[in-house]
Scaffold this active site. Structure first.
Site, PDB file in Angstrom:
ATOM      1  N   ASP A   8       0.857  -1.181   0.000  1.00  0.00           N
ATOM      2  CA  ASP A   8       0.000   0.000   0.000  1.00  0.00           C
ATOM      3  C   ASP A   8       0.894   1.232   0.000  1.00  0.00           C
ATOM      4  O   ASP A   8       1.777   1.368   0.861  1.00  0.00           O
ATOM      5  CB  ASP A   8      -0.907   0.020   1.235  1.00  0.00           C
ATOM      6  CG  ASP A   8      -1.997  -1.039   1.165  1.00  0.00           C
ATOM      7  OD1 ASP A   8      -2.042  -1.775   0.163  1.00  0.00           O
ATOM      8  OD2 ASP A   8      -2.797  -1.124   2.118  1.00  0.00           O
ATOM      9  N   ASP A 129     -15.249  -2.795  -1.269  1.00  0.00           N
ATOM     10  CA  ASP A 129     -14.844  -2.524   0.108  1.00  0.00           C
ATOM     11  C   ASP A 129     -16.097  -2.235   0.924  1.00  0.00           C
ATOM     12  O   ASP A 129     -16.910  -1.396   0.525  1.00  0.00           O
ATOM     13  CB  ASP A 129     -13.907  -1.315   0.159  1.00  0.00           C
ATOM     14  CG  ASP A 129     -12.736  -1.454  -0.822  1.00  0.00           C
ATOM     15  OD1 ASP A 129     -12.265  -2.585  -0.997  1.00  0.00           O
ATOM     16  OD2 ASP A 129     -12.316  -0.428  -1.389  1.00  0.00           O
TER      17      ASP A 129
END
Length: 239
Positions: A8, A129
């Site tokens: 990330d 998500d």
């Protein structure tokens, strides 16, 4: 089941967030390309990359770090974060990203997902998500009333390569994945589902594989913290 080590990217660094909060980022390294190469040398088959700044900005922000990663590795990588138009999709695929992940745009402009999946077969994934089963967008900052399963079913015939399902409340928390919700989603659609959020131990991976319907799992913090040994995990999944 494929294990995807996660990188990330925030401000050019490797970080992990806690439950999607940008102000709760832990920096694990300032050389994403070196980290990617280390994951490859440990034997991974894929990498999972996220441009966190891009997810909020709605456009690529950590492009230099992504390009450095792509130059360092030979295994395929999937990338999400700030990819919201065809030009950006085409750009990343032409630069070596094997698969783009469309999240926010899957809610706001589902026609683009269909168009991209037709134009680039096998190279477009949908990122879903969710908090409490409800989809969140724009870097998880905005919650919707749409249920994750309903969104997944909307792309059943689109030809997308995979769905990456992230339980936001589990992400970075080292509390284990939401196996029940991920399995339910995987059984609701024919699209391969990849689990994300909370995958923090060998037992988690074995449990996900044990469902028989989950195609992959993403892990980040556990690999950086040492709670999960990548080589051991890969060997276990091969067995």
């Amino acid at each position: 089941m494929i294990l995807y080590p996660a990188i990330d990217l925030k401000d050019g660094q490797c970080v992990r967030l806690l439950r999607g909060e940008m102000d709760k980022a832990t920096v694990f390294g300032n050389d994403p390309a070196a980290q990617a190469l280390a994951f490859q040398q440990a034997g991974c088959e894929w990498l999972h990359l996220v441009d966190l700044n891009g997810a909020f900005a709605g456009r690529p922000v950590n492009a230099a770090a992504v390009e450095a990663i792509l130059a360092a590795i030979s295994v395929p990588a999937q990338l999400g974060g700030g990819i919201r138009d065809m030009a950006t999709i085409e750009s990343w695929l032409s630069r070596g990203v094997r698969r783009v992940i469309l999240g926010t745009v899957a809610v706001e402009n589902p026609a683009l997902v269909h168009e991209a999946a037709r134009a680039f077969p096998g190279r477009v994934a949908v990122g879903i998500d969710a908090r409490q089963g409800r989809v969140a967008t724009r870097g998880w900052a905005e919650e919707t009333d749409m249920m994750a399963t309903d969104l997944a079913r909307a792309f059943e015939d689109a030809g997308v390569a995979a769905i990456i399902y992230t339980d936001i409340d589990r992400d970075g928390a080292m509390e284990g994945p939401n196996i029940a919700a991920t399995e339910a989603l995987a059984r609701a659609v024919s699209i391969p589902v990849i689990a994300s959020g909370g995958v923090s131990s060998l037992a988690d991976l074995v449990a996900l594989r044990g469902t028989g319907v989950i195609a992959g799992a993403i892990s980040g913090r556990a690999l950086y913290d040492g709670a999960l040994d990548l080589a051991e995990a890969l060997a276990t999944l091969r067995d």
